[in-house]
Design a protein around this motif. Structure first.
Motif, PDB file in Angstrom:
ATOM      1  N   ILE A   1      67.398 -40.350 -53.191  1.00 41.66           N
ATOM      2  CA  ILE A   1      66.220 -39.650 -52.679  1.00 41.66           C
ATOM      3  C   ILE A   1      66.551 -38.999 -51.341  1.00 41.66           C
ATOM      4  O   ILE A   1      66.241 -37.820 -51.114  1.00 41.66           O
ATOM      5  CB  ILE A   1      65.020 -40.607 -52.540  1.00 41.66           C
TER       6      ILE A   1
ATOM      7  N   ASP B   1      56.062 -30.957 -53.123  1.00 39.45           N
ATOM      8  CA  ASP B   1      57.245 -31.727 -53.484  1.00 39.45           C
ATOM      9  C   ASP B   1      57.773 -32.545 -52.310  1.00 39.45           C
ATOM     10  O   ASP B   1      58.155 -33.706 -52.472  1.00 39.45           O
ATOM     11  CB  ASP B   1      58.349 -30.817 -54.008  1.00 39.45           C
ATOM     12  N   LYS B   2      57.782 -31.959 -51.120  1.00 40.80           N
ATOM     13  CA  LYS B   2      58.275 -32.666 -49.938  1.00 40.80           C
ATOM     14  C   LYS B   2      57.451 -33.924 -49.678  1.00 40.80           C
ATOM     15  O   LYS B   2      58.000 -34.991 -49.386  1.00 40.80           O
ATOM     16  CB  LYS B   2      58.232 -31.755 -48.713  1.00 40.80           C
TER      17      LYS B   2
ATOM     18  N   MET C   1      58.338 -36.576 -52.242  1.00 43.57           N
ATOM     19  CA  MET C   1      59.644 -37.184 -51.941  1.00 43.57           C
ATOM     20  C   MET C   1      59.552 -38.126 -50.744  1.00 43.57           C
ATOM     21  O   MET C   1      60.152 -39.204 -50.754  1.00 43.57           O
ATOM     22  CB  MET C   1      60.685 -36.094 -51.688  1.00 43.57           C
ATOM     23  N   GLU C   2      58.804 -37.740 -49.717  1.00 43.94           N
ATOM     24  CA  GLU C   2      58.629 -38.624 -48.554  1.00 43.94           C
ATOM     25  C   GLU C   2      57.948 -39.920 -48.972  1.00 43.94           C
ATOM     26  O   GLU C   2      58.330 -41.005 -48.525  1.00 43.94           O
ATOM     27  CB  GLU C   2      57.822 -37.932 -47.464  1.00 43.94           C
TER      28      GLU C   2
ATOM     29  N   LEU D   1      60.434 -42.038 -50.843  1.00 44.72           N
ATOM     30  CA  LEU D   1      61.417 -42.624 -49.932  1.00 44.72           C
ATOM     31  C   LEU D   1      60.823 -43.805 -49.168  1.00 44.72           C
ATOM     32  O   LEU D   1      61.447 -44.870 -49.073  1.00 44.72           O
ATOM     33  CB  LEU D   1      61.938 -41.563 -48.958  1.00 44.72           C
TER      34      LEU D   1
ATOM     35  N   LYS E   1      68.776 -35.882 -51.810  1.00 43.54           N
ATOM     36  CA  LYS E   1      68.025 -34.742 -52.332  1.00 43.54           C
ATOM     37  C   LYS E   1      67.135 -34.133 -51.252  1.00 43.54           C
ATOM     38  O   LYS E   1      67.026 -32.911 -51.149  1.00 43.54           O
ATOM     39  CB  LYS E   1      67.207 -35.156 -53.554  1.00 43.54           C
ATOM     40  N   MET E   2      66.509 -34.982 -50.448  1.00 45.84           N
ATOM     41  CA  MET E   2      65.664 -34.474 -49.360  1.00 45.84           C
ATOM     42  C   MET E   2      66.518 -33.761 -48.312  1.00 45.84           C
ATOM     43  O   MET E   2      66.153 -32.685 -47.824  1.00 45.84           O
ATOM     44  CB  MET E   2      64.880 -35.610 -48.712  1.00 45.84           C
TER      45      MET E   2
END
Length: 82
Positions: free
Chosen positions: A51, A3-4, A7-8, A11, A54-55
């Motif tokens: 985003i 997930d990380k 998300m990166e 972004l 959330k991160m």
């Protein structure tokens, strides 16, 4: 893919889109084109903010605190340029 990582990637892609829309807004030849790019830019900036938030909430976007002595030094350096 974790997930990380997803998300990166989102972004970074969103930041790239914001950059493109910014240049489109700046270089717009007409008011109508400018308005469309400006709206797209603002929408993309809102997505980027979501985003990031959330991160950050998950501890996936860490930020270092700026050394205040260094900040003051740079501030003073540029204050003389006015």
């Amino acid at each position: 893919m974790e997930d990380k990582d997803i998300m990166e990637s989102l972004l970074l892609t969103t930041k790239g889109v914001c950059d493109l829309y910014l240049h489109g807004t700046i270089e717009s030849p007409t008011a109508n084109v400018h308005q469309v790019f400006d709206h797209a830019l603002n929408s993309s900036l809102c997505i980027q903010k979501e985003i990031y938030q959330k991160m950050s909430a998950r501890g996936w976007y860490s930020q270092d605190t700026a050394d205040q002595a260094k900040v003051l030094k740079v501030k003073n350096q540029f204050a003389g340029m006015q």
